[in-house]
Design a protein around this motif. Structure first.
Motif, PDB file in Angstrom:
ATOM      1  N   SER A 113       0.825  -1.205   0.000  1.00 30.31           N
ATOM      2  CA  SER A 113       0.000   0.000   0.000  1.00 30.31           C
ATOM      3  C   SER A 113       0.860   1.256   0.000  1.00 30.31           C
ATOM      4  O   SER A 113       2.031   1.234   0.397  1.00 30.31           O
ATOM      5  CB  SER A 113      -0.911   0.019   1.220  1.00 30.31           C
ATOM      6  N   ARG A 114       0.256   2.360  -0.423  1.00 35.52           N
ATOM      7  CA  ARG A 114       0.985   3.627  -0.414  1.00 35.52           C
ATOM      8  C   ARG A 114       1.311   4.053   1.018  1.00 35.52           C
ATOM      9  O   ARG A 114       2.338   4.675   1.253  1.00 35.52           O
ATOM     10  CB  ARG A 114       0.176   4.716  -1.125  1.00 35.52           C
ATOM     11  N   VAL A 115       0.431   3.735   1.934  1.00 35.92           N
ATOM     12  CA  VAL A 115       0.675   4.085   3.342  1.00 35.92           C
ATOM     13  C   VAL A 115       1.953   3.408   3.824  1.00 35.92           C
ATOM     14  O   VAL A 115       2.783   4.024   4.510  1.00 35.92           O
ATOM     15  CB  VAL A 115      -0.514   3.671   4.227  1.00 35.92           C
ATOM     16  N   VAL A 118       5.029   5.121   2.239  1.00 45.16           N
ATOM     17  CA  VAL A 118       5.340   6.382   2.911  1.00 45.16           C
ATOM     18  C   VAL A 118       5.937   6.119   4.293  1.00 45.16           C
ATOM     19  O   VAL A 118       6.911   6.761   4.693  1.00 45.16           O
ATOM     20  CB  VAL A 118       4.072   7.260   3.031  1.00 45.16           C
ATOM     21  N   PHE A 252       1.533  11.897   4.287  1.00 50.71           N
ATOM     22  CA  PHE A 252       0.728  10.676   4.158  1.00 50.71           C
ATOM     23  C   PHE A 252      -0.542  10.939   3.349  1.00 50.71           C
ATOM     24  O   PHE A 252      -0.892  10.169   2.447  1.00 50.71           O
ATOM     25  CB  PHE A 252       0.357  10.142   5.546  1.00 50.71           C
ATOM     26  N   TYR A 255       0.349  12.006  -0.511  1.00 52.29           N
ATOM     27  CA  TYR A 255       0.899  10.915  -1.308  1.00 52.29           C
ATOM     28  C   TYR A 255      -0.151   9.831  -1.551  1.00 52.29           C
ATOM     29  O   TYR A 255      -0.148   9.180  -2.589  1.00 52.29           O
ATOM     30  CB  TYR A 255       2.120  10.312  -0.616  1.00 52.29           C
ATOM     31  N   GLY A 256      -1.038   9.651  -0.567  1.00 55.28           N
ATOM     32  CA  GLY A 256      -2.079   8.643  -0.731  1.00 55.28           C
ATOM     33  C   GLY A 256      -3.078   8.994  -1.829  1.00 55.28           C
ATOM     34  O   GLY A 256      -3.711   8.111  -2.424  1.00 55.28           O
ATOM     35  N   ARG A 257      -3.242  10.299  -2.096  1.00 55.97           N
ATOM     36  CA  ARG A 257      -4.208  10.759  -3.098  1.00 55.97           C
ATOM     37  C   ARG A 257      -3.541  11.231  -4.382  1.00 55.97           C
ATOM     38  O   ARG A 257      -4.216  11.562  -5.350  1.00 55.97           O
ATOM     39  CB  ARG A 257      -5.032  11.914  -2.524  1.00 55.97           C
TER      40      ARG A 257
END
Length: 261
Positions: A113-115, A118, A252, A255-257
């Motif tokens: 995941s992107r989370v 990051v 967070f 970058y997630g969006r």
């Protein structure tokens, strides 16, 4: 952990160079003290007559004839500026470099995941800062022992703690900014560090600008103030932690969006 290892491997040369450079300059500064010790009374007289310049760098608050006074100003500037530049440069490109180096499509197509991406990148930045500070502190201890001076370790440890917190705050802010950049910007990271440094100088020059110390992390990492009070300003540190948390949270969320090209 794979991303953390990869980031540390990619940054190892930079970490080594910055650690050696800061540690070497710090050791040279400490080794100079015994030679200059006998002339420090004259140096104090010179600095005391320099008006605003003396206030700007906190030299009116310490005695250069002591190791602690010398260390707080001379070594403090090396640690403060060097550490600030390193932390800012580490964090400002950590999220944007995937687009700059065109490796985003390789990284983000993996089952992660992107989370997590990051989070692991953030951990890698924090680890680099901690490693640098641990090595530099060890060099300071060994250098002071080598010249045979008795050091007030409480004050010196407080100073190093303040510089570590300063770097973590700047890293948090630059980490958040990094998420909004697409090609990375070394200039942006250095610019943030320099602006914060000069805000503290302005705050030292005039009472009407003292509020700036609550904006810049250099406000609570002022070696002369730490030596005089033998404590850290927890109110300023709390505000600094808040700025870092805001920066990290922004990183967070953005970058997630983010639509990564």
């Amino acid at each position: 952990m794979t991303i953390i290892r990869h980031e540390l491997k990619q940054s190892r040369i930079s970490l080594i160079i910055w650690t050696v450079a800061i540690g070497f300059l710090l050791a040279v500064c400490i080794f100079m003290f015994p030679e200059m010790k006998g002339e420090m009374e004259e140096v104090n007289d010179v600095f005391s007559s320099m008006g605003s310049f003396t206030q700007a760098f906190g030299m009116d608050k310490v005695n250069f004839g002591t190791l602690l006074g010398f260390y707080s100003v001379e070594c403090g500037n090396i640690l403060g500026l060097g550490g600030a530049f390193f932390a800012s440069l580490c964090a400002i490109s950590v999220l944007s470099k995937e687009e700059k180096e065109r490796t985003a499509e390789f990284l983000l197509t993996h089952p992660v995941s992107r989370v997590r991406v990051v989070a692991e990148k953030l951990i890698s930045v924090l680890l680099q800062i901690v490693i640098l500070n641990a090595v530099v502190y060890a060099i300071a201890v060994l250098s002071i022992a080598f010249i045979g001076e008795t050091a007030p370790w409480q004050e010196i440890t407080l100073m190093h703690t303040a510089y570590l917190l300063l770097q973590l705050e700047l890293a948090g802010v630059c980490f958040g900014v990094s998420a909004f950049l697409r090609r990375g910007s070394i200039g942006t990271g250095l610019g943030i560090a320099v602006i914060m440094y000069f805000l503290n100088i302005i705050a030292n020059l005039t009472e009407s600008a003292e509020f700036l110390k609550y904006i810049t992390p250099f406000g609570y990492a002022d070696g002369a103030e730490i030596v005089r009070n033998v404590s850290l300003d927890m109110n300023m540190i709390a505000i600094g932690i808040l700025f870092a948390v805001i920066g990290i949270s922004a990183g967070f969320v953005k970058y997630g969006r983010k639509d990564i090209s």
